[in-house]
Each structure stands twice: as structure tokens, then as C-alpha cells.
Write a protein that holds these residues in place. Sequence first.
Motif, PDB file in Angstrom:
ATOM      1  N   VAL A  18       0.817  -1.203   0.000  1.00  0.00           N
ATOM      2  CA  VAL A  18       0.000   0.000   0.000  1.00  0.00           C
ATOM      3  C   VAL A  18       0.847   1.247   0.000  1.00  0.00           C
ATOM      4  CG1 VAL A  18      -1.700   1.313   1.324  1.00  0.00           C
ATOM      5  CG2 VAL A  18      -1.931  -1.161   1.143  1.00  0.00           C
ATOM      6  N   VAL A  19       1.845   1.306   0.903  1.00  0.00           N
ATOM      7  CA  VAL A  19       2.546   2.572   1.085  1.00  0.00           C
ATOM      8  C   VAL A  19       3.605   2.850   0.039  1.00  0.00           C
ATOM      9  CG1 VAL A  19       2.163   2.491   3.557  1.00  0.00           C
ATOM     10  CG2 VAL A  19       4.275   1.551   2.620  1.00  0.00           C
ATOM     11  N   THR A  20       4.027   1.881  -0.727  1.00  0.00           N
ATOM     12  CA  THR A  20       5.144   2.128  -1.642  1.00  0.00           C
ATOM     13  C   THR A  20       4.718   2.637  -2.994  1.00  0.00           C
ATOM     14  OG1 THR A  20       5.093  -0.216  -2.269  1.00  0.00           O
ATOM     15  CG2 THR A  20       6.635   0.444  -0.535  1.00  0.00           C
ATOM     16  N   THR A  21       3.459   2.793  -3.246  1.00  0.00           N
ATOM     17  CA  THR A  21       3.043   3.344  -4.528  1.00  0.00           C
ATOM     18  C   THR A  21       1.762   4.121  -4.394  1.00  0.00           C
ATOM     19  OG1 THR A  21       2.301   2.809  -6.759  1.00  0.00           O
ATOM     20  CG2 THR A  21       1.873   1.155  -5.070  1.00  0.00           C
ATOM     21  N   ALA A  63       7.482   6.858   3.764  1.00  0.00           N
ATOM     22  CA  ALA A  63       6.796   5.640   4.181  1.00  0.00           C
ATOM     23  C   ALA A  63       7.296   4.434   3.397  1.00  0.00           C
ATOM     24  CB  ALA A  63       5.283   5.796   4.003  1.00  0.00           C
ATOM     25  N   GLY A  64       7.578   4.633   2.127  1.00  0.00           N
ATOM     26  CA  GLY A  64       8.060   3.543   1.296  1.00  0.00           C
ATOM     27  C   GLY A  64       9.434   3.037   1.684  1.00  0.00           C
ATOM     28  N   ASN A  65      10.173   3.836   2.458  1.00  0.00           N
ATOM     29  CA  ASN A  65      11.513   3.432   2.890  1.00  0.00           C
ATOM     30  C   ASN A  65      11.507   2.633   4.190  1.00  0.00           C
ATOM     31  OD1 ASN A  65      12.864   4.655   0.726  1.00  0.00           O
ATOM     32  ND2 ASN A  65      12.898   6.645   1.750  1.00  0.00           N
ATOM     33  N   LEU A  66      10.345   2.462   4.815  1.00  0.00           N
ATOM     34  CA  LEU A  66      10.276   1.723   6.072  1.00  0.00           C
ATOM     35  C   LEU A  66      10.503   0.231   5.823  1.00  0.00           C
ATOM     36  CD1 LEU A  66       7.175   3.374   7.811  1.00  0.00           C
ATOM     37  CD2 LEU A  66       9.591   3.970   8.051  1.00  0.00           C
ATOM     38  N   ASP A  67      11.168  -0.414   6.781  1.00  0.00           N
ATOM     39  CA  ASP A  67      11.375  -1.851   6.656  1.00  0.00           C
ATOM     40  C   ASP A  67      10.249  -2.613   7.360  1.00  0.00           C
ATOM     41  OD1 ASP A  67      11.934  -1.894   9.429  1.00  0.00           O
ATOM     42  OD2 ASP A  67      14.100  -1.817   9.109  1.00  0.00           O
ATOM     43  N   GLU A  68      10.362  -3.933   7.370  1.00  0.00           N
ATOM     44  CA  GLU A  68       9.297  -4.783   7.918  1.00  0.00           C
ATOM     45  C   GLU A  68       9.019  -4.495   9.387  1.00  0.00           C
ATOM     46  OE1 GLU A  68       8.839  -9.495   8.942  1.00  0.00           O
ATOM     47  OE2 GLU A  68       9.642  -8.973   6.965  1.00  0.00           O
ATOM     48  N   ALA A 180       3.766  10.489   8.608  1.00  0.00           N
ATOM     49  CA  ALA A 180       2.777   9.992   9.566  1.00  0.00           C
ATOM     50  C   ALA A 180       1.358  10.123   9.024  1.00  0.00           C
ATOM     51  CB  ALA A 180       2.912  10.727  10.891  1.00  0.00           C
ATOM     52  N   VAL A 181       1.061  11.243   8.380  1.00  0.00           N
ATOM     53  CA  VAL A 181      -0.298  11.392   7.863  1.00  0.00           C
ATOM     54  C   VAL A 181      -0.546  10.427   6.704  1.00  0.00           C
ATOM     55  CG1 VAL A 181       0.040  13.195   6.107  1.00  0.00           C
ATOM     56  CG2 VAL A 181      -2.082  13.097   7.378  1.00  0.00           C
ATOM     57  N   HIS A 182       0.474  10.168   5.909  1.00  0.00           N
ATOM     58  CA  HIS A 182       0.339   9.191   4.830  1.00  0.00           C
ATOM     59  C   HIS A 182       0.039   7.813   5.406  1.00  0.00           C
ATOM     60  CE1 HIS A 182       1.136   7.335   0.884  1.00  0.00           C
ATOM     61  NE2 HIS A 182       1.746   6.386   1.578  1.00  0.00           N
ATOM     62  N   LEU A 183       0.725   7.444   6.464  1.00  0.00           N
ATOM     63  CA  LEU A 183       0.524   6.138   7.078  1.00  0.00           C
ATOM     64  C   LEU A 183      -0.856   6.022   7.709  1.00  0.00           C
ATOM     65  CD1 LEU A 183       4.036   5.682   8.710  1.00  0.00           C
ATOM     66  CD2 LEU A 183       3.144   4.472   6.703  1.00  0.00           C
ATOM     67  N   VAL A 184      -1.295   7.079   8.359  1.00  0.00           N
ATOM     68  CA  VAL A 184      -2.627   7.056   8.971  1.00  0.00           C
ATOM     69  C   VAL A 184      -3.693   6.869   7.901  1.00  0.00           C
ATOM     70  CG1 VAL A 184      -4.345   8.468  10.161  1.00  0.00           C
ATOM     71  CG2 VAL A 184      -2.012   8.350  11.036  1.00  0.00           C
ATOM     72  N   GLU A 185      -3.523   7.548   6.778  1.00  0.00           N
ATOM     73  CA  GLU A 185      -4.520   7.456   5.712  1.00  0.00           C
ATOM     74  C   GLU A 185      -4.528   6.079   5.060  1.00  0.00           C
ATOM     75  OE1 GLU A 185      -4.934  12.084   4.231  1.00  0.00           O
ATOM     76  OE2 GLU A 185      -3.630  10.741   3.105  1.00  0.00           O
ATOM     77  N   TYR A 186      -3.358   5.531   4.792  1.00  0.00           N
ATOM     78  CA  TYR A 186      -3.293   4.296   4.025  1.00  0.00           C
ATOM     79  C   TYR A 186      -3.317   3.042   4.888  1.00  0.00           C
ATOM     80  CZ  TYR A 186      -2.746   6.723  -0.354  1.00  0.00           C
ATOM     81  OH  TYR A 186      -2.992   7.505  -1.449  1.00  0.00           O
TER      82      TYR A 186
END
Length: 332
Positions: A18-21, A63-68, A180-186
Motif C-alpha cells: 500500500v505505502v510504496t506506490t 513511508a516507502g523506505n520503512l522496513d518490515e 505519519a499522515v500518509h501512514l494514517v490514511e493508508y
Amino acid sequence: MRIGVIAGVLVATAFAAVVTTGTVAKVITDQQEAQARSVANVSCDAAIGPTQPGQGNRGEVDAGNLDEQQRGTVQVIVEIGKQRSLSPRAWQIAIQAGMTESGLRSLDYGDRDSLGIFQMRPSMGWGTPEQVTNPVYAVNKFYDVLLAVPDWEKRRPGESAQAVERSGFPDRYHKWEPMAVHLVEYVGQVADVVGCGQGAGAALPPNEAAAAAIQFALGEQGKPYVWGATGPNSYDCSGLMLRAYESAGITLDRVSRDQFKDGAMLPVEQAQPGDLLFWGYDESDPSTIHHVAMYLGDNKIVEAQQTGVPVHTRAVSWDESELLPQAVRPGV
């Protein structure tokens, strides 16, 4: 780390997709939609999230740079926030704090005896070492302390994070707002974190008062700028806005910094005719506002700018230096 046990590989994999694109459509089931609707948003606040002009897709990239492990931590923060019926702003504050303190990892080391996602210190009463390195405990403890912070939901998210963490570097939490807002949304599947509505300009259409204010302001073109003047023969920036909206039956505060509080707030890129735009020495700090103008639409404003320059109209760019990322709609 313990976080892997909680989040799970399947959750992390789905999260990454979800977050990488930005081209992946958000597929929300009926059950998830119902859950999202059950979580109350705070009042409209365009200061939350990637609001600085020119930032583009910074939040998505970060967000796309976060690891597992980091993605798993975010999932825990969001899920516990939902379970406790906390607003999306609380989730965002926790994400910003966790990213700043530990990079969203449950660390078994830190400054002095600081441990875990939020670098909680057992010696300061946060819990035992075993507890503060348990992600579920740590997230719940963070939320407990956050809820005790006066007006936490009305502050900028980074400020609320600082109120919990009490760091010697209070401004560093702001860095992760866009992510953070991107993560909350997605991840949290919240369509509108700022609470202003999708397409806030359409949701809050210009009213008759805005039209009347515009007509007044345009009619004052050519009159000189005089600091402290409120008409009828000369104006400063806020004096012009004061009289323009007064003519429309709406009372504004006298100075530009106070006028920032005189209406509904929305992202500046969604400004509609009649909305007020603000400039500050620090674009992220409304207390530094020094200028206000009225948006006319079509990327134009009317303003009383400075000594030697009469009331006039000019073009405006959303990437303009010192322009705050929020517009204000008086009377709404």
C-alpha cells in the motif's frame, strides 16, 4: 525484536504494497469502512500532515523506505488506536514520536536506561524493562500519557509528541508529519486525516459574505498603505481584511495573527475566492504571521502590502516564500 511476533509477515507485506506506490487503489471492505467510520476525527485542522508547499509526495516516499519491523510498529500503533477509539490524530502523534525516538523499532538500548519504541525510561516510572520493550504495552502507555496532556488534540502533532516525550530537542518531531499522515490514511484507511473533507473548497463553497468582501476590497484599490490604518482613506494588510468582511456583516480581529483564528481552516491549495491567505517568518508557526491577503481565485490576491505600494491585486503561487500552508474562510 518482539515486534515481529505481533505484526506478522502477512501484515507487513500487505502494508508495503500500500505505502510504496501512489497508484495502488485503496480497497476497503464493508467491515473496514464501518470500522473507519466508528473512529471520530478531530475538527478540521489543515496543519496536520504534509501541508508545506512544495513537499509533494515526501510522505509517501518516506513511508516507502520503512522496513518490515517499522511497518509492523505502525500497524500496532494504528490497531491499538482503533481499539481504544482514539482519533487519527492520536495515531499520527504516536507514529511521529516513535519514528523520532527509535525509528519505529522496539530497541533494547538507548540514552541512559531508555528502551523501546518511545525510549521510555523504567527509572522514570514508565514501566519495567520488559514492559517498555513490549510494543503493545509501550503503545498503550504512550496513549495513556498523551490523553493526560491538556489540549493535546488541538496542538500541532509534533508538539503533542514532545509533551509526552519531553525531549531536549522539541522541534525534531515535526519532521515526520508528512510520513505519519500518509501512514494514517493508508494503513488506518482514513480518507481525510485533516478532517477538512475531500476537496474542502467544494465542501465549503464561497458564500454571499465572501462575494461582498471581495467587492469591497477590490473597490479600495489604489488607496495607500499605512501601517495601523483601517480605512477609509488608507489601510494596512489586516485593516483591509477587517473592513472588507465588516462590509459583509462578519467581524474579524484587528491584526493578521488573530485573523488566522477567525474562520474555518483548510489547505491553502484548496483556497476559494474570499478566503484569507497568511504569510509568516516561519511557515509552520502561526505566531510569526506578519501579512494577510484575500484570495480572488485564478491564483490572484488583493492586498495592502507595504509602505509605498497601494492596495492592489497580484498573482500568488502556493510555493511562495513564507506562505502558510493553511487558508482561513471567515464566517464558516
